[in-house]
Design a protein around this motif. Structure first.
Motif, PDB file in Angstrom:
ATOM      1  N   VAL A 107      -1.173  -0.784  -4.183  1.00  0.00           N
ATOM      2  CA  VAL A 107      -2.288   0.157  -4.196  1.00  0.00           C
ATOM      3  C   VAL A 107      -1.687   1.562  -4.179  1.00  0.00           C
ATOM      4  O   VAL A 107      -1.196   2.029  -3.158  1.00  0.00           O
ATOM      5  CB  VAL A 107      -3.230  -0.047  -2.996  1.00  0.00           C
ATOM      6  CG1 VAL A 107      -4.439   0.887  -3.106  1.00  0.00           C
ATOM      7  CG2 VAL A 107      -3.690  -1.496  -2.910  1.00  0.00           C
ATOM      8  N   VAL A 108      -1.709   2.204  -5.337  1.00  0.00           N
ATOM      9  CA  VAL A 108      -1.065   3.498  -5.526  1.00  0.00           C
ATOM     10  C   VAL A 108      -2.067   4.612  -5.235  1.00  0.00           C
ATOM     11  O   VAL A 108      -3.215   4.565  -5.679  1.00  0.00           O
ATOM     12  CB  VAL A 108      -0.545   3.633  -6.974  1.00  0.00           C
ATOM     13  CG1 VAL A 108       0.046   5.022  -7.220  1.00  0.00           C
ATOM     14  CG2 VAL A 108       0.489   2.554  -7.265  1.00  0.00           C
ATOM     15  N   GLY A 109      -1.619   5.637  -4.500  1.00  0.00           N
ATOM     16  CA  GLY A 109      -2.455   6.808  -4.263  1.00  0.00           C
ATOM     17  C   GLY A 109      -2.151   7.875  -5.286  1.00  0.00           C
ATOM     18  O   GLY A 109      -1.037   8.406  -5.308  1.00  0.00           O
ATOM     19  N   GLY A 110      -3.109   8.185  -6.155  1.00  0.00           N
ATOM     20  CA  GLY A 110      -2.828   9.118  -7.236  1.00  0.00           C
ATOM     21  C   GLY A 110      -3.953  10.097  -7.492  1.00  0.00           C
ATOM     22  O   GLY A 110      -5.122   9.811  -7.240  1.00  0.00           O
ATOM     23  N   MET A 111      -3.586  11.266  -7.997  1.00  0.00           N
ATOM     24  CA  MET A 111      -4.549  12.262  -8.441  1.00  0.00           C
ATOM     25  C   MET A 111      -4.823  12.035  -9.925  1.00  0.00           C
ATOM     26  O   MET A 111      -3.901  12.150 -10.753  1.00  0.00           O
ATOM     27  CB  MET A 111      -4.020  13.673  -8.217  1.00  0.00           C
ATOM     28  CG  MET A 111      -3.836  14.026  -6.758  1.00  0.00           C
ATOM     29  SD  MET A 111      -5.418  14.042  -5.878  1.00  0.00           S
ATOM     30  CE  MET A 111      -4.837  14.245  -4.193  1.00  0.00           C
ATOM     31  N   VAL A 112      -6.054  11.704 -10.255  1.00  0.00           N
ATOM     32  CA  VAL A 112      -6.417  11.321 -11.618  1.00  0.00           C
ATOM     33  C   VAL A 112      -7.348  12.367 -12.202  1.00  0.00           C
ATOM     34  O   VAL A 112      -8.353  12.738 -11.581  1.00  0.00           O
ATOM     35  CB  VAL A 112      -7.086   9.932 -11.628  1.00  0.00           C
ATOM     36  CG1 VAL A 112      -7.500   9.536 -13.036  1.00  0.00           C
ATOM     37  CG2 VAL A 112      -6.143   8.881 -11.028  1.00  0.00           C
ATOM     38  N   VAL A 154       0.854  -1.195   0.000  1.00  0.00           N
ATOM     39  CA  VAL A 154       0.000   0.000   0.000  1.00  0.00           C
ATOM     40  C   VAL A 154       0.886   1.239   0.000  1.00  0.00           C
ATOM     41  O   VAL A 154       1.782   1.381   0.840  1.00  0.00           O
ATOM     42  CB  VAL A 154      -0.939   0.026   1.221  1.00  0.00           C
ATOM     43  CG1 VAL A 154      -1.898   1.210   1.128  1.00  0.00           C
ATOM     44  CG2 VAL A 154      -1.717  -1.274   1.346  1.00  0.00           C
ATOM     45  N   TRP A 155       0.646   2.127  -0.954  1.00  0.00           N
ATOM     46  CA  TRP A 155       1.247   3.455  -0.956  1.00  0.00           C
ATOM     47  C   TRP A 155       0.222   4.453  -0.432  1.00  0.00           C
ATOM     48  O   TRP A 155      -0.983   4.233  -0.533  1.00  0.00           O
ATOM     49  CB  TRP A 155       1.647   3.863  -2.372  1.00  0.00           C
ATOM     50  CG  TRP A 155       2.882   3.207  -2.908  1.00  0.00           C
ATOM     51  CD1 TRP A 155       3.582   2.177  -2.351  1.00  0.00           C
ATOM     52  CD2 TRP A 155       3.543   3.541  -4.127  1.00  0.00           C
ATOM     53  NE1 TRP A 155       4.645   1.837  -3.148  1.00  0.00           N
ATOM     54  CE2 TRP A 155       4.649   2.667  -4.257  1.00  0.00           C
ATOM     55  CE3 TRP A 155       3.323   4.481  -5.133  1.00  0.00           C
ATOM     56  CZ2 TRP A 155       5.527   2.715  -5.338  1.00  0.00           C
ATOM     57  CZ3 TRP A 155       4.192   4.534  -6.216  1.00  0.00           C
ATOM     58  CH2 TRP A 155       5.288   3.661  -6.307  1.00  0.00           C
ATOM     59  N   PRO A 156       0.693   5.595   0.093  1.00  0.00           N
ATOM     60  CA  PRO A 156      -0.263   6.570   0.650  1.00  0.00           C
ATOM     61  C   PRO A 156      -0.931   7.433  -0.412  1.00  0.00           C
ATOM     62  O   PRO A 156      -0.568   7.417  -1.592  1.00  0.00           O
ATOM     63  CB  PRO A 156       0.623   7.428   1.554  1.00  0.00           C
ATOM     64  CG  PRO A 156       1.973   7.355   0.929  1.00  0.00           C
ATOM     65  CD  PRO A 156       2.081   5.978   0.357  1.00  0.00           C
ATOM     66  N   GLU A 157      -1.918   8.166   0.031  1.00  0.00           N
ATOM     67  CA  GLU A 157      -2.505   9.231  -0.777  1.00  0.00           C
ATOM     68  C   GLU A 157      -1.404  10.197  -1.219  1.00  0.00           C
ATOM     69  O   GLU A 157      -0.447  10.456  -0.478  1.00  0.00           O
ATOM     70  CB  GLU A 157      -3.536   9.980   0.082  1.00  0.00           C
ATOM     71  CG  GLU A 157      -4.159  11.199  -0.561  1.00  0.00           C
ATOM     72  CD  GLU A 157      -4.937  12.033   0.448  1.00  0.00           C
ATOM     73  OE1 GLU A 157      -5.854  12.756   0.014  1.00  0.00           O
ATOM     74  OE2 GLU A 157      -4.620  11.980   1.656  1.00  0.00           O
ATOM     75  N   ASN A 158      -1.510  10.712  -2.438  1.00  0.00           N
ATOM     76  CA  ASN A 158      -0.554  11.679  -2.982  1.00  0.00           C
ATOM     77  C   ASN A 158       0.840  11.096  -3.184  1.00  0.00           C
ATOM     78  O   ASN A 158       1.814  11.850  -3.306  1.00  0.00           O
ATOM     79  CB  ASN A 158      -0.444  12.931  -2.108  1.00  0.00           C
ATOM     80  CG  ASN A 158      -1.445  13.990  -2.495  1.00  0.00           C
ATOM     81  OD1 ASN A 158      -2.024  13.950  -3.578  1.00  0.00           O
ATOM     82  ND2 ASN A 158      -1.670  14.941  -1.603  1.00  0.00           N
ATOM     83  N   SER A 159       0.947   9.753  -3.217  1.00  0.00           N
ATOM     84  CA  SER A 159       2.254   9.198  -3.578  1.00  0.00           C
ATOM     85  C   SER A 159       2.601   9.580  -5.006  1.00  0.00           C
ATOM     86  O   SER A 159       3.768   9.561  -5.403  1.00  0.00           O
ATOM     87  CB  SER A 159       2.273   7.683  -3.382  1.00  0.00           C
ATOM     88  OG  SER A 159       1.110   7.064  -3.907  1.00  0.00           O
TER      89      SER A 159
END
Length: 552
Positions: A303-308, A271-276
């Motif tokens: 599980v990547v945290g990304g802005m889409v 798990v990666w954090p939000e905004n990784s």
């Protein structure tokens, strides 16, 4: 004896400050009941306009002190959010005053408090539930109630302890007035004062003796969370977002190398954090290449945290994306509760928002996610939440009901890394693990990351403002705790109870005023009868004698 508004407001202000002490950094659980004691007495017998003012005093002190950490965003943001939170007490104050006119009023006041929490957690703009009483009960005797009663039920029990104490104070004053100290020595009177405490204590004790036990025979899997850290001051991701992404890539590649060398067990997923990644990984070629390299190196889904980017270029989605080493990006969860005026601007084109220059820092509105089912991550059903989602009941409740076997939280609260917000949010995260009876893995961009057991204890963690990986075993289970199954119903019942009690208090007040009017239709000279009754009631002196009673 007439209780002045100044004295009532002073008591309410003290009670508001005491409420904040229930949460980090103080963490005094009895502050909750003490606050409800003070608020209840401050409002007892108050006329409705005065009750609104008293409620605002309490709410203002509580909100401005609780949300002090919001100054990390800006003083204007702290003031604006605190004022919005304070406004709810314009309604709560009169409601608490109304329901105290009824028999059994400690129950109705406690229900009114929970109803206020529920309203604040959902309206307007999705609400903001920070500061609910249940968020301050971890590591206390109230905590075992969480998997049975949920946030609303536990909040009710904590509030009830305070309102019962207020009733005892009022009752003792009545006994002293009518019978002196001899009345307080009467066994029946003493028994009546103790009985409510016995009832509340029995509920708490029962949960402690028979704690909820999550099923332990499920599959055991290894899960890892990466904390990439934020270079520089550590509180601003945007200027260094590519370095942040690279940190997560490097730590994941190092984890893969350690697994290949036999130094670490292979995780089922990472798990990666939000905004990784703060840019769209589907559109930014460099970011996608880096993520692909990291996922390939570790050889399991991340599980990547990304802005889409949304279809509309003026909107964005905050997502957790399941990135498979073979098939690439797949299942996604989008943040359900973006922060109003922080991640999106309501009434963006209105004049009153255009005058706030800081809103220019939020050029695009974040859309709300609608997913209610868990993610499928390497065959594991994972209930996910992103950052402030953890403060809301609905997300995990729906995903657990749909078969979630464990929970994850992806968070990027680096902006608040030097404030108590970090500790307060981690306590909420622990509470969600206990409430649901699930293992929970939290990945934070620079703290606090960790693995939490179903009983709310922390199995593993990593220091804040450091780069690294936290990993451990997680036992899966698809059981639905009573809190997850019935929590929404408990909140609904308490809300309906509050509404009925408020109507009953309003009706009782009108009937009381009519009964004080002489048959000729004119009231006696002097203070209004309901004013006299309320003043005596507030002082613990019982109802004032009315004109009709005097004339027989």
């Amino acid at each position: 004896m007439v209780v002045s508004f100044r004295r009532r407001a002073g008591l309410a202000a003290v009670a508001g400050a005491v409420t904040t002490c229930m949460f980090a950094p103080v963490g005094l659980v009895l502050a909750g009941p003490l606050a409800l004691l003070g608020l209840t007495l401050a409002l007892r017998g108050a006329r409705l306009p005065a009750a609104a003012g008293i409620g605002v005093v309490f709410g203002g002190v509580f909100s401005f002190s609780l949300l002090w950490w919001m100054r990390a965003v800006g003083t204007d943001a702290w003031i604006a959010l605190s004022l919005i939170e304070t406004a709810y007490f314009l309604l709560l104050g009169p409601v608490v005053a109304l329901v105290q006119r009824l028999p059994g009023w400690p129950l109705w006041v406690a229900a009114a408090w929970v109803s206020y929490e529920e309203l604040r957690a959902g309206w307007p703009f999705g609400g903001f539930p920070w500061g609910r009483l249940a968020f301050g009960v971890m590591d206390t005797g109230f905590a075992p109630l969480l998997p049975y009663l949920g946030t609303a039920g536990v909040g009710f029990v904590v509030a009830l302890l305070g309102t019962v104490t207020a009733w005892v104070v009022v009752r003792v004053a009545e006994l002293r007035r009518t019978g002196g100290n001899d009345a307080l020595r009467d066994r029946r009177a003493l028994g009546g004062l103790v009985a409510p405490y016995v009832a509340v204590g029995a509920v708490v004790l029962l949960a402690a003796v028979r704690p909820y036990e999550a099923p332990s025979g499920g599959e055991v899997v290894e899960v890892a969370a990466v904390q990439g850290d934020v270079p520089g001051a550590g509180d601003d991701v945007v200027p260094v977002h590519r370095e942040v992404t690279q940190n997560h890539v490097e730590s994941t590649i190092e984890l893969g190398a350690a697994v290949d060398a036999g130094e670490e067990p292979e995780p089922r997923f990472v798990v990666w954090p939000e905004n990784s990644t703060a840019v769209d990984p589907f559109l930014d070629r460099r970011t996608r290449t880096e993520i692909d390299a990291a996922v390939s190196a570790v050889g399991v889904p991340v599980v990547v945290g990304g802005m889409v980017d949304a279809v509309d270029d003026e909107q964005v989605l905050n997502q957790g994306i399941v990135w498979d080493p073979t098939t690439g990006p797949g299942d996604r969860y989008a943040k359900r509760h973006p922060v109003p005026f922080g991640e999106y601007i309501p009434f963006r084109n209105a004049w009153f928002t255009s005058v706030v220059e800081d809103f220019d820092l939020i050029p695009r509105d974040m859309l709300s996610g609608v997913r209610t089912t868990p993610l499928d991550v390497a065959g594991v059903q994972v209930g996910n939440a992103i950052c402030f989602d953890v403060a809301y009941d609905d997300g995990f409740r729906e995903q657990v009901g749909a078969g979630a076997e464990m929970l994850t939280v992806q968070t990027s609260n680096a902006m608040f890394i030097r404030t108590h917000q970090i500790d307060q949010q981690f306590e909420m995260t622990r509470m969600r693990a206990l409430e649901s009876g699930k293992y929970l893995v939290v990945a934070a961009i620079n703290g606090v990351s960790g693995i939490i057991r179903p009983d709310g204890t922390v199995a593993a963690t990593i220091d804040t403002r450091t780069q690294g990986v936290v990993a451990g075993e997680v036992v899966l289970n698809d059981a639905v705790s009573p809190a997850m199954r019935y929590g929404a119903g408990i909140a609904l019942v308490l809300g309906a109870t509050t509404l009925l009690a408020a109507l009953g208090g309003l009706l009782r007040g009108r009937i009381g005023r009519r009964s004080m009017t002489p048959s000729g239709g004119a009231r006696s000279a002097g203070a209004a009868p309901d004013e006299r009754a309320e003043a005596h009631d507030a002082a613990g002196e019982g109802p004032a004698t009315t004109t009709r009673e005097r004339v027989g």
